[in-house]
Motif scaffolding. Structure first.
Motif, PDB file in Angstrom:
ATOM      1  N   MET A 152       0.847  -1.191   0.000  1.00  0.00           N
ATOM      2  CA  MET A 152       0.000   0.000   0.000  1.00  0.00           C
ATOM      3  C   MET A 152       0.887   1.246   0.000  1.00  0.00           C
ATOM      4  SD  MET A 152      -3.144   0.997   2.534  1.00  0.00           S
ATOM      5  CE  MET A 152      -2.229   1.290   4.033  1.00  0.00           C
ATOM      6  N   ALA A 153       0.571   2.165  -0.872  1.00  0.00           N
ATOM      7  CA  ALA A 153       1.315   3.426  -0.943  1.00  0.00           C
ATOM      8  C   ALA A 153       0.817   4.382   0.139  1.00  0.00           C
ATOM      9  CB  ALA A 153       1.129   4.055  -2.325  1.00  0.00           C
ATOM     10  N   TYR A 154       1.539   5.443   0.340  1.00  0.00           N
ATOM     11  CA  TYR A 154       1.139   6.543   1.221  1.00  0.00           C
ATOM     12  C   TYR A 154       1.040   6.141   2.698  1.00  0.00           C
ATOM     13  CZ  TYR A 154      -0.511   7.558  -3.497  1.00  0.00           C
ATOM     14  OH  TYR A 154      -0.620   7.675  -4.850  1.00  0.00           O
ATOM     15  N   GLU A 155       1.932   5.256   3.151  1.00  0.00           N
ATOM     16  CA  GLU A 155       1.935   4.861   4.562  1.00  0.00           C
ATOM     17  C   GLU A 155       2.146   6.059   5.479  1.00  0.00           C
ATOM     18  OE1 GLU A 155       4.041   3.183   2.376  1.00  0.00           O
ATOM     19  OE2 GLU A 155       3.048   1.237   2.252  1.00  0.00           O
ATOM     20  N   TRP A 156       2.755   7.110   4.974  1.00  0.00           N
ATOM     21  CA  TRP A 156       3.069   8.316   5.730  1.00  0.00           C
ATOM     22  C   TRP A 156       1.850   9.215   5.958  1.00  0.00           C
ATOM     23  CZ3 TRP A 156       1.567  12.320   2.744  1.00  0.00           C
ATOM     24  CH2 TRP A 156       1.515  12.106   1.359  1.00  0.00           C
ATOM     25  N   LEU A 157       0.749   8.956   5.278  1.00  0.00           N
ATOM     26  CA  LEU A 157      -0.380   9.887   5.274  1.00  0.00           C
ATOM     27  C   LEU A 157      -1.050  10.037   6.643  1.00  0.00           C
ATOM     28  CD1 LEU A 157      -1.964  11.812   3.510  1.00  0.00           C
ATOM     29  CD2 LEU A 157      -3.312   9.883   2.675  1.00  0.00           C
ATOM     30  N   ASP A 158      -1.163   8.969   7.398  1.00  0.00           N
ATOM     31  CA  ASP A 158      -1.748   9.050   8.739  1.00  0.00           C
ATOM     32  C   ASP A 158      -0.932  10.009   9.607  1.00  0.00           C
ATOM     33  OD1 ASP A 158      -3.470   7.910  11.047  1.00  0.00           O
ATOM     34  OD2 ASP A 158      -1.418   7.537  11.718  1.00  0.00           O
ATOM     35  N   GLU A 159       0.361   9.803   9.678  1.00  0.00           N
ATOM     36  CA  GLU A 159       1.232  10.660  10.490  1.00  0.00           C
ATOM     37  C   GLU A 159       1.219  12.099   9.975  1.00  0.00           C
ATOM     38  OE1 GLU A 159       5.876  11.003  11.947  1.00  0.00           O
ATOM     39  OE2 GLU A 159       5.193   9.170  10.983  1.00  0.00           O
ATOM     40  N   TYR A 160       1.194  12.257   8.660  1.00  0.00           N
ATOM     41  CA  TYR A 160       1.174  13.596   8.067  1.00  0.00           C
ATOM     42  C   TYR A 160      -0.061  14.375   8.535  1.00  0.00           C
ATOM     43  CZ  TYR A 160       1.662  17.271   4.556  1.00  0.00           C
ATOM     44  OH  TYR A 160       1.812  18.485   3.927  1.00  0.00           O
ATOM     45  N   CYS A 161      -1.220  13.724   8.527  1.00  0.00           N
ATOM     46  CA  CYS A 161      -2.447  14.390   8.976  1.00  0.00           C
ATOM     47  C   CYS A 161      -2.394  14.671  10.471  1.00  0.00           C
ATOM     48  CB  CYS A 161      -3.665  13.538   8.642  1.00  0.00           C
ATOM     49  SG  CYS A 161      -4.062  13.515   6.882  1.00  0.00           S
ATOM     50  N   LEU A 162      -1.903  13.715  11.247  1.00  0.00           N
ATOM     51  CA  LEU A 162      -1.861  13.891  12.701  1.00  0.00           C
ATOM     52  C   LEU A 162      -0.878  14.966  13.140  1.00  0.00           C
ATOM     53  CD1 LEU A 162      -2.174  10.232  13.966  1.00  0.00           C
ATOM     54  CD2 LEU A 162      -3.855  12.074  14.158  1.00  0.00           C
ATOM     55  N   ASN A 163       0.121  15.267  12.325  1.00  0.00           N
ATOM     56  CA  ASN A 163       1.092  16.303  12.670  1.00  0.00           C
ATOM     57  C   ASN A 163       0.562  17.713  12.456  1.00  0.00           C
ATOM     58  OD1 ASN A 163       3.165  14.724  13.690  1.00  0.00           O
ATOM     59  ND2 ASN A 163       4.046  14.375  11.671  1.00  0.00           N
ATOM     60  N   LYS A 164      -0.613  17.842  11.869  1.00  0.00           N
ATOM     61  CA  LYS A 164      -1.206  19.162  11.679  1.00  0.00           C
ATOM     62  C   LYS A 164      -1.775  19.650  13.009  1.00  0.00           C
ATOM     63  CE  LYS A 164      -2.085  18.687   6.808  1.00  0.00           C
ATOM     64  NZ  LYS A 164      -1.011  19.618   6.531  1.00  0.00           N
ATOM     65  N   GLN A 165      -1.689  20.940  13.230  1.00  0.00           N
ATOM     66  CA  GLN A 165      -2.120  21.568  14.480  1.00  0.00           C
ATOM     67  C   GLN A 165      -3.582  21.240  14.795  1.00  0.00           C
ATOM     68  OE1 GLN A 165       0.349  23.488  15.877  1.00  0.00           O
ATOM     69  NE2 GLN A 165      -0.816  23.854  17.720  1.00  0.00           N
TER      70      GLN A 165
END
Length: 126
Positions: free
Chosen positions: A1-14
């Motif tokens: 599955m691509a975009y494994e980073w997407l969960d962390e990317y969203c959670l790092n937003k304020q």
């Protein structure tokens, strides 16, 4: 599955929080109590990440990439689903997540926006 980073990317937003909705078998991402993204599956169980986008931008992306489709089981005008096994460039997916976050943030009251950004905690100038 691509975009494994997407969960962390969203959670790092304020101010972002996530929960799991068992009835939908989906993880939802919220800012100020409003959902801006959701990760789940389509009717065939294919993993998707659905984001709220400005209608013209979403329409543009759907015309550019076969792996971006109208939001699965959502308002087709405002929501767009990204197939997580697709070939959309990472920078486009980051831009989608950024725009989804901002689209919902901008609907919140100015007071809530300040609370989320932490600006209301700064001492006032005298």
């Amino acid at each position: 599955m691509a975009y494994e980073w997407l969960d962390e990317y969203c959670l790092n937003k304020q101010g972002v929080i996530k929960d799991y909705q068992p009835e939908w078998q989906a993880t939802r991402y919220f800012i100020g109590g409003k959902m801006f993204a959701m990760q789940g599956g389509d009717k065939n169980g294919k993993p998707i990440f659905t984001m709220k986008l400005e209608p013209l931008f979403g329409d543009y992306l759907r015309k550019q990439y076969k792996d971006i489709v109208p939001g699965y089981y959502m308002n087709k005008q405002h929501w767009n689903s990204l197939y997580l096994d697709g070939n959309v460039p990472d920078d486009v997916v980051r831009d989608m997540a950024d725009k989804a976050y901002m689209a919902v943030l901008q609907t919140l009251t100015k007071k809530v926006q300040k609370e989320i950004s932490g600006l209301d905690n700064e001492p006032s100038a005298k």
